[in-house]
Design a protein around this motif. Sequence first.
Motif, short mmCIF file in Angstrom:
data_model
loop_
_atom_site.label_atom_id
_atom_site.label_comp_id
_atom_site.label_asym_id
_atom_site.label_seq_id
_atom_site.Cartn_x
_atom_site.Cartn_y
_atom_site.Cartn_z
N HIS A 13 0.85 -1.18 0.00
CA HIS A 13 0.00 0.00 0.00
C HIS A 13 0.90 1.24 0.00
O HIS A 13 1.75 1.40 0.89
CB HIS A 13 -0.90 0.02 1.23
CG HIS A 13 -1.93 -1.07 1.25
ND1 HIS A 13 -2.91 -1.18 0.30
CD2 HIS A 13 -2.13 -2.10 2.11
CE1 HIS A 13 -3.68 -2.22 0.55
NE2 HIS A 13 -3.22 -2.82 1.64
N VAL A 15 2.21 5.20 0.27
CA VAL A 15 1.99 6.37 1.13
C VAL A 15 2.42 7.60 0.34
O VAL A 15 3.59 7.72 -0.03
CB VAL A 15 2.80 6.26 2.44
CG1 VAL A 15 2.59 7.52 3.28
CG2 VAL A 15 2.39 5.03 3.22
N ASP A 56 -5.26 2.14 -1.80
CA ASP A 56 -5.29 2.51 -0.39
C ASP A 56 -6.22 1.57 0.39
O ASP A 56 -7.30 1.23 -0.10
CB ASP A 56 -5.80 3.95 -0.23
CG ASP A 56 -4.84 4.96 -0.83
OD1 ASP A 56 -3.62 4.74 -0.75
OD2 ASP A 56 -5.31 5.99 -1.38
N GLU A 253 -1.42 12.69 1.45
CA GLU A 253 -1.37 11.99 2.73
C GLU A 253 -2.39 12.55 3.71
O GLU A 253 -2.87 11.84 4.59
CB GLU A 253 0.05 12.09 3.31
CG GLU A 253 1.10 11.37 2.46
CD GLU A 253 2.47 11.39 3.10
OE1 GLU A 253 2.55 11.12 4.31
OE2 GLU A 253 3.45 11.66 2.39
#
Length: 334
Positions: A13, A15, A56, A253
Amino acid sequence: MTDVNTQVKMRRHPVGDLTDDDFVVEETALPVPAAGQALVKVLYLSLDPYMRPMMDPLRSYIEPLKPGDLMPGTTVAEVIETTDPELPVGSVVVCSMGWQTHGLVTKDTCRIVDPSAGPLPAALSVLGMTGATAHYGLLELAKPKPGDTVVVTAASGAVGGVVGQIAKIKGCRVVGIAGGPAKCRYVVDELGFDACIDYKSDTFEQDLAAATPDYVDVLFENVGGPVLDAVLTRINDHARIALCGNISQYNAEEPYGIKGLRHLLMQRVTVYSFVIAEHREYWPGAIAELADWLGEGKIAYREDIADGIHNAPKAFRSMLAGGNFGKQLVNVGA
């Protein structure tokens, strides 16, 4: 014929902004078609913004990807081996093979296309999901009227470019928003918008106000973030917003809140959020009408094609950053 299937999977996943380490390329043996199946060789892969939120681990309209999952995507492919006479060898199909060079289909999981109807990549853009998205969001939801001012964000992109041209066909005044002078020139000179505003310009908000003297009746929204907030300051009473995408936030983010929420209330705006995959029954009619407009020269489009499945991650990252010009595709066999 090669005996290897090359796949691109999500390694982890991500970031923030994507990196090469978020993907892994693997080679596996070709699958063997069982009864009722056909083996296809992927010719073209569509890269679309919706793929990024799927990476995500968050609740969404579709199950998110897990580490090790094949990256998803719609493809144009050729049948190279078959056990179904309704899918003969040499047939060209649209199917959801994802980021790989080969895969298995059945007659229920693909759509045969006529190669003589137009260039094969168009089945993934103006004559596919992209075109259906533009058609449905604008005409079925926002319902512009002749003389309305329609603003389209990401106007040089695959969906936005088609939206603006449909709005022109329907007699609207169309203002695009795009990133950089070259894209803005393309939107006006080749796609026929009445104006296009560069969101990267220091005078963006002033230029937007000058281009929308009668305010905005319809917004087709693909971007979100500060661009959306700027347009909301120009929104008209009883305007309609087709909320199609939020690409500026897919790598963020920290989420960006809508600062212009009061305008939605004060101007009594209706917001339609939609996912075109939930409206498959709408596609055939929309694509047929788009094909007619394309044949009549009323619709233009551009494709940005990367070569080779190994370059899909790079092309995907570039698209999310606005580096593409038109519909982002991968020529898988190159």
